[in-house]
Design a protein around this motif. Sequence first.
Motif, short mmCIF file in Angstrom:
data_model
loop_
_atom_site.label_atom_id
_atom_site.label_comp_id
_atom_site.label_asym_id
_atom_site.label_seq_id
_atom_site.Cartn_x
_atom_site.Cartn_y
_atom_site.Cartn_z
N SER A 88 0.95 -1.09 -0.02
CA SER A 88 0.06 0.00 -0.11
C SER A 88 0.81 1.13 0.02
O SER A 88 1.97 1.14 0.57
N ASP A 89 0.39 2.28 -0.60
CA ASP A 89 1.29 3.52 -0.48
C ASP A 89 1.42 4.20 0.85
O ASP A 89 2.25 5.27 1.09
N ASP A 90 0.29 3.84 1.75
CA ASP A 90 0.17 4.72 2.93
C ASP A 90 -0.05 3.89 4.09
O ASP A 90 -0.58 4.36 5.27
N GLY A 91 0.48 2.78 4.04
CA GLY A 91 0.08 1.61 5.21
C GLY A 91 1.10 0.42 5.21
O GLY A 91 1.80 0.20 4.18
N PRO A 92 0.93 -0.16 6.18
CA PRO A 92 1.76 -1.56 6.20
C PRO A 92 1.43 -2.43 5.17
O PRO A 92 0.36 -2.58 4.78
N PRO A 93 2.47 -3.21 4.38
CA PRO A 93 1.93 -4.33 3.67
C PRO A 93 0.96 -5.19 4.31
O PRO A 93 1.07 -5.64 5.69
N ASN A 94 -0.09 -5.78 3.51
CA ASN A 94 -1.06 -6.55 4.31
C ASN A 94 -0.92 -8.09 3.52
O ASN A 94 -0.58 -8.17 2.46
N SER A 95 -1.68 -8.93 4.22
CA SER A 95 -1.49 -10.30 4.06
C SER A 95 -2.83 -10.61 2.87
O SER A 95 -3.61 -9.63 3.09
N GLY A 96 -2.49 -11.27 1.65
CA GLY A 96 -3.77 -11.30 0.70
C GLY A 96 -4.64 -12.40 1.02
O GLY A 96 -4.51 -12.85 2.11
N GLU A 97 -4.98 -13.18 0.00
CA GLU A 97 -5.62 -14.31 0.01
C GLU A 97 -4.98 -15.44 0.90
O GLU A 97 -3.68 -15.69 0.89
N PRO A 98 -5.80 -15.90 1.86
CA PRO A 98 -5.11 -17.15 2.75
C PRO A 98 -4.39 -18.26 2.19
O PRO A 98 -5.00 -18.68 0.87
N PRO A 322 1.56 4.05 13.02
CA PRO A 322 0.86 4.22 11.93
C PRO A 322 1.73 5.18 11.03
O PRO A 322 2.25 6.33 11.67
N PHE A 323 1.57 5.06 9.70
CA PHE A 323 2.53 5.88 8.61
C PHE A 323 1.91 7.27 8.88
O PHE A 323 2.52 8.45 8.66
N GLN A 324 0.65 7.42 9.22
CA GLN A 324 0.00 8.72 9.21
C GLN A 324 0.16 9.50 10.53
O GLN A 324 -0.05 10.76 10.40
N VAL A 325 1.08 9.19 11.43
CA VAL A 325 1.43 9.99 12.62
C VAL A 325 2.30 10.92 12.22
O VAL A 325 3.58 10.73 11.61
N PRO A 326 2.24 12.20 12.28
CA PRO A 326 3.24 13.23 11.84
C PRO A 326 4.43 13.32 12.69
O PRO A 326 4.62 13.00 13.81
N ASP A 327 5.62 13.75 11.99
CA ASP A 327 6.87 13.90 12.70
C ASP A 327 6.78 14.74 13.80
O ASP A 327 7.67 14.32 14.65
#
Lengths: 354, 210
Positions: A88-98, A322-327
């Motif tokens: 994802s561009d704005d979050g952690p990689p996620n697992s796909g289909e089990p 989270p990626f969204q937490v500002p510096d």
Amino acid sequence: MNAVQMTSMQRTLTTLGHREPDRVPFFLLVTLHGAKELGLSINRYFSKPGHVVEGQLRLRAKYRSDCIYNFYYAPLEVEAWGGEVIYSDDGPPNSGEPLIKKFQDIKRLKLPDIGNTPCLEKVLASARMLKEKTKDEVPIIGVVMSPFSLPVMQMGFDRYFDLMVEAPDLFWDLMQINEAFCVNWANAQLKAGATAICYFDPLSSTTITPKDLYLKTGFEIAKRTLARIKGPTATHMASGRCLPVVSDIAKTGTAIIGVSSQENIREMKIACKGKLTVLGNLNGIEMCRWTPAEAEAQVKHILSGAGAGGGFILSDNHGEIPFQVPDEVLMALSEAVHTWGRYPLDWVTDERGI
Amino acid sequence: METIVNEFMQALLSLDRLAAKRILENTVKKVAPMKFVEEVVAVALERIGAGWQDGTLALSQVYMAGRICENLVDEVLPPGDPDRKDQPKMAICVLSDHHKLGKIIVYSVLRAGGFDLSDYGVMEVDDLFQRIQKEKIEILLISVLMLPSALKIKLLKEKLTASGINIKLIVGGAPFRFDDRLWEAVGADAMCKTASDVISVIKTIMGGKI
């Protein structure tokens, strides 16, 4: 002793001994912010161990964290088993289909060969580089998913619950192969340079599993697994609650418990006194909208509830910011612990029971 | 009815499908199936949800209870049964994620509560927008596990608003449980802290029209 400036390693080891170091250790568990520091996409950032090394070193210099976090992303382990990872561009990689679609697929699982699995080898390479660069000045944290929690990504939450009820023999088969992988993976990271292993086990939290079932499953699995890991471990509940089972968790051989923001940090500290070091419990989701003043207030609230006497590390509640937490919020957290976390915590008026 | 609710709840928490079924069969000999659904099943699931919220029960128990109830209620009120509720057109989905547990539980609670709804499975914003527009959905339930997925709801809301589509968005999932202001920030109409909240939330946002 606490008038002397300690290294991050000394500070952490002192608090693990349930004594007060020079100040409260600060484990800022940032992963994705490394990509931001290097100006890379998340996908590209995790493609090379050198990026992660550079990212972690820059983040530590910037925020004065007391650990290096050699964690890439949670589904890395299912990737090793042949599963799908979605970036994802704005979050952690996620697992796909089990990867386990039918219960019988468990019989066909093949234990990943750690040394010949590229996604795992990247993590080992960055552990080696980080160890070379930091020596023993700062703890390098490696990560494993617990054998009991990994199936959420291997087969999906719902099917996993069904498995436990409908096919207990296959559940234990899965635990056996997952335990073997977890031990191998943890020990490979320790050998490569990790100082300690964070054992993520949200399924063992009472948020997800009732205590009586935990004692028959996650507890026994953790005891067996942690005993075979050749280094110190921290158990993390990844936002799940665990106060009703924390004395049992202490018996699994772990040294640290990562706790949820939904726990009362003071009650948790009292329950863990002399048995486990408490790691937590800043709310990573709310953090996205905090002002610097709110960040400081949250740090003070947690330190006043759990800081006294050592046995405490300030961190977030989930094990990943989270990626969204500002510096500016991360900077405010760091400033606050460096200002208010110096021992003795004279400004805390009520230390009873902590 | 209180004794029946307690016995039914105990059967669910013990994963005793047969005991739960026996209670249902004995009770519907005396009362209408919908009365059993509303006064026993929905109440038991609501209490189990509240137990999860206050930390006394676990998510695995909420899930199993929901599945058992969904199957039992389907036996006495099959899909499309005229006794099922006269309700707005509803759909449920997981947004941008393969973790389906929350959606499955909410779906079970609604089906066990006598509601009918479409299960869209895993959706991305653009496809979801087109589908709800085409199918004239009035209430959309969105389940998410991760924060980036929760933030995508805002994009959906913007598309809906720009197109003048009047739909109620009800959201739920971990990010909303850890930040109780997030649902408003993404433009949702309501948020469920637990799956069992969903029936009362639907009734509230529909202004008591159900």
